[in-house]
Design a protein around this motif. Sequence first.
Motif, PDB file in Angstrom:
ATOM      1  N   LYS A   4       0.811  -1.448  -0.098  1.00 13.47           N
ATOM      2  CA  LYS A   4      -0.385  -0.103   0.146  1.00 13.47           C
ATOM      3  C   LYS A   4       1.138   1.542  -0.052  1.00 13.47           C
ATOM      4  N   GLN A   5       0.336   2.071  -1.016  1.00 13.82           N
ATOM      5  CA  GLN A   5       1.419   3.108  -0.624  1.00 13.82           C
ATOM      6  C   GLN A   5       0.635   4.163   0.980  1.00 13.82           C
ATOM      7  N   GLN A   6       1.980   4.690   0.868  1.00 15.41           N
ATOM      8  CA  GLN A   6       2.236   5.407   2.254  1.00 15.41           C
ATOM      9  C   GLN A   6       2.504   7.080   2.397  1.00 15.41           C
ATOM     10  N   VAL A   7       1.950   7.630   3.241  1.00  9.15           N
ATOM     11  CA  VAL A   7       2.617   9.448   2.861  1.00  9.15           C
ATOM     12  C   VAL A   7       2.620   9.304   4.567  1.00  9.15           C
ATOM     13  N   PHE A   8       2.918  11.053   4.549  1.00  5.55           N
ATOM     14  CA  PHE A   8       3.277  11.585   5.673  1.00  5.55           C
ATOM     15  C   PHE A   8       1.579  12.608   5.150  1.00  5.55           C
ATOM     16  N   VAL A   9       1.693  12.642   7.009  1.00  5.05           N
ATOM     17  CA  VAL A   9       0.378  13.131   6.910  1.00  5.05           C
ATOM     18  C   VAL A   9       0.027  14.796   7.798  1.00  5.05           C
ATOM     19  N   ASN A  10      -0.250  15.443   7.725  1.00  8.22           N
ATOM     20  CA  ASN A  10      -0.382  16.281   8.671  1.00  8.22           C
ATOM     21  C   ASN A  10      -2.268  16.851   8.997  1.00  8.22           C
ATOM     22  N   VAL A  11      -2.243  16.318  10.201  1.00 11.47           N
ATOM     23  CA  VAL A  11      -3.783  16.301  10.527  1.00 11.47           C
ATOM     24  C   VAL A  11      -4.159  18.000  11.217  1.00 11.47           C
ATOM     25  N   ASN A  12      -4.797  19.624   9.861  1.00  7.68           N
ATOM     26  CA  ASN A  12      -4.322  20.585  10.821  1.00  7.68           C
ATOM     27  C   ASN A  12      -5.375  20.570  11.766  1.00  7.68           C
ATOM     28  N   PRO A  17      -6.842  15.772   7.147  1.00  6.78           N
ATOM     29  CA  PRO A  17      -5.731  15.007   6.797  1.00  6.78           C
ATOM     30  C   PRO A  17      -5.025  15.809   5.981  1.00  6.78           C
ATOM     31  N   GLU A  18      -3.505  16.591   5.619  1.00  6.36           N
ATOM     32  CA  GLU A  18      -3.227  16.797   4.783  1.00  6.36           C
ATOM     33  C   GLU A  18      -2.027  16.245   4.541  1.00  6.36           C
ATOM     34  N   VAL A  19      -1.822  15.927   2.561  1.00  3.63           N
ATOM     35  CA  VAL A  19      -0.802  14.931   2.206  1.00  3.63           C
ATOM     36  C   VAL A  19       0.606  15.433   2.431  1.00  3.63           C
ATOM     37  N   ILE A  20       2.035  15.267   2.682  1.00  2.97           N
ATOM     38  CA  ILE A  20       2.672  16.570   3.255  1.00  2.97           C
ATOM     39  C   ILE A  20       3.971  15.649   1.927  1.00  2.97           C
ATOM     40  N   ASP A  21       3.664  14.704   1.646  1.00  2.00           N
ATOM     41  CA  ASP A  21       5.153  13.792   0.981  1.00  2.00           C
ATOM     42  C   ASP A  21       4.178  12.508   0.619  1.00  2.00           C
ATOM     43  N   GLN A  22       5.184  11.897  -0.376  1.00  2.00           N
ATOM     44  CA  GLN A  22       4.549  10.130  -0.427  1.00  2.00           C
ATOM     45  C   GLN A  22       5.992   9.496   0.062  1.00  2.00           C
ATOM     46  N   MET A  23       6.166   8.563   1.204  1.00  2.55           N
ATOM     47  CA  MET A  23       7.255   7.600   1.310  1.00  2.55           C
ATOM     48  C   MET A  23       7.741   6.661   0.827  1.00  2.55           C
ATOM     49  N   THR A  25      10.761   3.481  -0.981  1.00  2.00           N
ATOM     50  CA  THR A  25      11.129   2.257  -0.258  1.00  2.00           C
ATOM     51  C   THR A  25      12.244   2.906   1.220  1.00  2.00           C
ATOM     52  N   ASP A  26      12.843   3.433   0.758  1.00  2.00           N
ATOM     53  CA  ASP A  26      14.463   3.846   1.618  1.00  2.00           C
ATOM     54  C   ASP A  26      13.574   4.682   3.193  1.00  2.00           C
ATOM     55  N   GLY A  27      12.360   4.649   3.259  1.00  2.00           N
ATOM     56  CA  GLY A  27      11.620   5.595   4.923  1.00  2.00           C
ATOM     57  C   GLY A  27      11.412   7.246   4.441  1.00  2.00           C
ATOM     58  N   LYS A  28      12.014   7.813   3.104  1.00  5.64           N
ATOM     59  CA  LYS A  28      11.989   8.828   2.779  1.00  5.64           C
ATOM     60  C   LYS A  28      11.769   9.923   2.000  1.00  5.64           C
ATOM     61  N   GLY A  29      11.131  10.906   1.647  1.00  2.74           N
ATOM     62  CA  GLY A  29       9.649  11.778   1.046  1.00  2.74           C
ATOM     63  C   GLY A  29      10.069  11.679   0.210  1.00  2.74           C
ATOM     64  N   LEU A  30       9.358  11.439  -0.851  1.00  2.00           N
ATOM     65  CA  LEU A  30       9.614  11.624  -2.282  1.00  2.00           C
ATOM     66  C   LEU A  30      10.351  12.524  -3.410  1.00  2.00           C
ATOM     67  N   TYR A  31       9.087  13.596  -2.270  1.00  2.00           N
ATOM     68  CA  TYR A  31       9.353  15.075  -3.314  1.00  2.00           C
ATOM     69  C   TYR A  31      10.792  15.625  -2.399  1.00  2.00           C
ATOM     70  N   SER A  32      10.346  15.545  -0.610  1.00  2.00           N
ATOM     71  CA  SER A  32      11.418  15.770   0.241  1.00  2.00           C
ATOM     72  C   SER A  32      12.911  15.426   0.486  1.00  2.00           C
ATOM     73  N   GLU A  38      13.029  14.751   9.988  1.00  2.60           N
ATOM     74  CA  GLU A  38      13.022  15.706   9.333  1.00  2.60           C
ATOM     75  C   GLU A  38      11.944  16.452   9.154  1.00  2.60           C
ATOM     76  N   ILE A  39      11.169  15.839   8.274  1.00  8.05           N
ATOM     77  CA  ILE A  39      10.059  17.179   7.998  1.00  8.05           C
ATOM     78  C   ILE A  39       8.934  16.737   9.749  1.00  8.05           C
ATOM     79  N   ARG A  40       9.198  16.138  10.650  1.00 11.19           N
ATOM     80  CA  ARG A  40       8.231  16.698  11.097  1.00 11.19           C
ATOM     81  C   ARG A  40       8.728  17.630  12.545  1.00 11.19           C
TER      82      ARG A  40
END
Length: 144
Positions: A4-12, A17-23, A25-32, A38-40
Motif C-alpha cells: 500500500k502506498q504510504q504518505v506523510f500526513v499532517n492533520v490540520n 488530513p493534509e498529505v505532505i509527501d509520499q514515502m 521504499t527507503d523511508g524518505k519523502g519522494l519529493y522532499s 526531518e519532516i516532523r
Amino acid sequence: MELKQQVFVNVNDAGYPEVIDQMTTDGKGLYSGQTIEEIRQRYPKIELRDFDAVIEQQEAHLRTAPEMISEDQFNDALEMLPPDNWVRTPAGESFAFSERYSGRMTTIYARLGRTYWKFIDVASLGHMAIMERIGAEVQRRVPA
C-alpha cells in the motif's frame, strides 16, 4: 502481495488530513528527500498513513448534508457548466457540478418534487443514492 502506498500526513486544526509527501521504499519523502524525523521539524504532528485511507478521511471531512436551495440557485448551477450525470425523472432530477471541489468531490444538485437541494459528495454518486439522501433529509426535517 501488493504494497500500500504510504504518505506523510499532517492533520490540520480543523481535523483535515493534509498529505505532505509520499514515502519511498527507503523511508524518505519522494519529493522532499527527508525522513519523517526531518519532516516532523516543520510539521510536529506528522504521521505515516495509508494513502487510500487518507483519501477516505478527506472525503468524509468534505462531505456535507443536503441543504435546501431556491429554484433559481438550482437553475443557475445547471446552466453554468455542462452538468455531469444529469438524470431527469418525473419525481426528481439530479446532477453533479462538473467543476470539482477537491479530488472526486463536487457539489451535487437535486430536485425532489418541488424542492431543490445541494450538498458536497463524490461526483459519481448515482441518482438513486442522491434521491435517498434527499429523502432522508426531508424525513429528518418532518416534526415528530
